[in-house]
Design a protein around this motif. Structure first.
Motif, PDB file in Angstrom:
ATOM      1  N   LYS A 169       2.579   1.191   5.382  1.00 51.54           N
ATOM      2  CA  LYS A 169       2.347  -0.209   5.759  1.00 51.54           C
ATOM      3  C   LYS A 169       0.849  -0.527   5.760  1.00 51.54           C
ATOM      4  N   TYR A 170       0.016   0.378   6.324  1.00 51.36           N
ATOM      5  CA  TYR A 170      -1.424   0.155   6.363  1.00 51.36           C
ATOM      6  C   TYR A 170      -2.009   0.090   4.954  1.00 51.36           C
ATOM      7  N   VAL A 171      -1.525   0.941   4.063  1.00 54.89           N
ATOM      8  CA  VAL A 171      -2.007   0.938   2.681  1.00 54.89           C
ATOM      9  C   VAL A 171      -1.577  -0.354   1.983  1.00 54.89           C
ATOM     10  N   TYR A 172      -0.319  -0.746   2.183  1.00 54.21           N
ATOM     11  CA  TYR A 172       0.213  -1.947   1.533  1.00 54.21           C
ATOM     12  C   TYR A 172      -0.516  -3.203   2.007  1.00 54.21           C
ATOM     13  N   ASN A 173      -0.840  -3.263   3.290  1.00 46.01           N
ATOM     14  CA  ASN A 173      -1.485  -4.447   3.869  1.00 46.01           C
ATOM     15  C   ASN A 173      -3.005  -4.316   3.963  1.00 46.01           C
ATOM     16  N   ARG A 185     -11.146  -2.562   0.853  1.00 46.01           N
ATOM     17  CA  ARG A 185     -10.826  -1.142   1.040  1.00 46.01           C
ATOM     18  C   ARG A 185     -10.125  -0.536  -0.171  1.00 46.01           C
ATOM     19  N   PHE A 186      -9.742  -1.356  -1.154  1.00 51.52           N
ATOM     20  CA  PHE A 186      -8.964  -0.867  -2.304  1.00 51.52           C
ATOM     21  C   PHE A 186      -9.698   0.207  -3.100  1.00 51.52           C
ATOM     22  N   SER A 187     -11.001   0.044  -3.294  1.00 57.13           N
ATOM     23  CA  SER A 187     -11.712   1.024  -4.116  1.00 57.13           C
ATOM     24  C   SER A 187     -11.713   2.393  -3.461  1.00 57.13           C
ATOM     25  N   THR A 210      -8.196   3.737 -19.261  1.00 58.02           N
ATOM     26  CA  THR A 210      -8.291   2.469 -19.982  1.00 58.02           C
ATOM     27  C   THR A 210      -8.253   1.277 -19.033  1.00 58.02           C
ATOM     28  N   GLY A 211      -7.777   1.510 -17.813  1.00 57.90           N
ATOM     29  CA  GLY A 211      -7.735   0.419 -16.841  1.00 57.90           C
ATOM     30  C   GLY A 211      -7.331   0.927 -15.472  1.00 57.90           C
ATOM     31  N   VAL A 212      -7.665   0.113 -14.445  1.00 59.95           N
ATOM     32  CA  VAL A 212      -7.322   0.445 -13.070  1.00 59.95           C
ATOM     33  C   VAL A 212      -6.790  -0.822 -12.414  1.00 59.95           C
ATOM     34  N   ASN A 213      -5.619  -0.719 -11.789  1.00 57.20           N
ATOM     35  CA  ASN A 213      -5.064  -1.837 -11.035  1.00 57.20           C
ATOM     36  C   ASN A 213      -5.102  -1.454  -9.560  1.00 57.20           C
ATOM     37  N   ARG A 214      -6.042  -2.017  -8.821  1.00 59.19           N
ATOM     38  CA  ARG A 214      -6.242  -1.620  -7.433  1.00 59.19           C
ATOM     39  C   ARG A 214      -5.113  -2.094  -6.533  1.00 59.19           C
ATOM     40  N   GLU A 215      -4.539  -3.261  -6.817  1.00 55.44           N
ATOM     41  CA  GLU A 215      -3.458  -3.768  -5.977  1.00 55.44           C
ATOM     42  C   GLU A 215      -2.212  -2.902  -6.096  1.00 55.44           C
ATOM     43  N   LYS A 216      -1.909  -2.450  -7.311  1.00 48.41           N
ATOM     44  CA  LYS A 216      -0.749  -1.574  -7.516  1.00 48.41           C
ATOM     45  C   LYS A 216      -1.113  -0.105  -7.337  1.00 48.41           C
ATOM     46  N   GLN A 217      -2.395   0.172  -7.094  1.00 50.78           N
ATOM     47  CA  GLN A 217      -2.931   1.523  -6.955  1.00 50.78           C
ATOM     48  C   GLN A 217      -2.565   2.373  -8.176  1.00 50.78           C
TER      49      GLN A 217
END
Length: 124
Positions: A13-17, A22-24, A67-74
């Motif tokens: 939950k903490y990671v999702y919210n 803090r994503f990086s 080739t890419g990084v999606n921080r929201e989807k980790q």
């Protein structure tokens, strides 16, 4: 980041919210032993242009450029790591940052280089 609870559900939950700043930090991966020795740190945030080796899953052992990084989807996307969709199209397969090890860093960004060197001069 400080662990606020031992319960796995609350940790998810903490990671999702987590707030966007803090994503990086959440997208950090371990450094290879050579890089760990060179820079004196264990992990570093994954970025486009880094070379990584996949440690877990069906693509285990494959080494390639990010080739890419999606921080929201980790998710980290590595070249030549793809899946075939039902309609025949090929799509990049997302890999979690914890399942890769960084083998070489993309140091074109001067701020990223400074972040590595700052840790070295501190001494740990």
């Amino acid at each position: 980041m400080k662990v606020l609870s031992k319960k796995p559900g609350k940790q998810r939950k903490y990671v999702y919210n987590a707030p966007h700043h803090r994503f990086s930090k959440l997208m950090s991966a371990h450094l290879s032993p050579e890089l760990r020795e060179k820079y004196g740190r264990r992990s570093f945030p994954v970025r486009k242009g880094d070379t990584v080796k996949i440690l877990v899953g069906e693509f285990k052992g494959i080494e390639g450029k990010v080739t890419g990084v999606n921080r929201e989807k980790q998710a980290v996307y590595v070249e030549n790591v793809t899946i075939k969709r039902a309609d025949g199209r090929v799509k990049p397969r997302p890999i979690h940052a914890s399942n890769v090890i960084i083998t070489s860093l993309n140091l074109e960004d001067k701020y990223r280089k400074q972040a590595l060197e700052a840790k070295q001069t501190k001494g740990g």
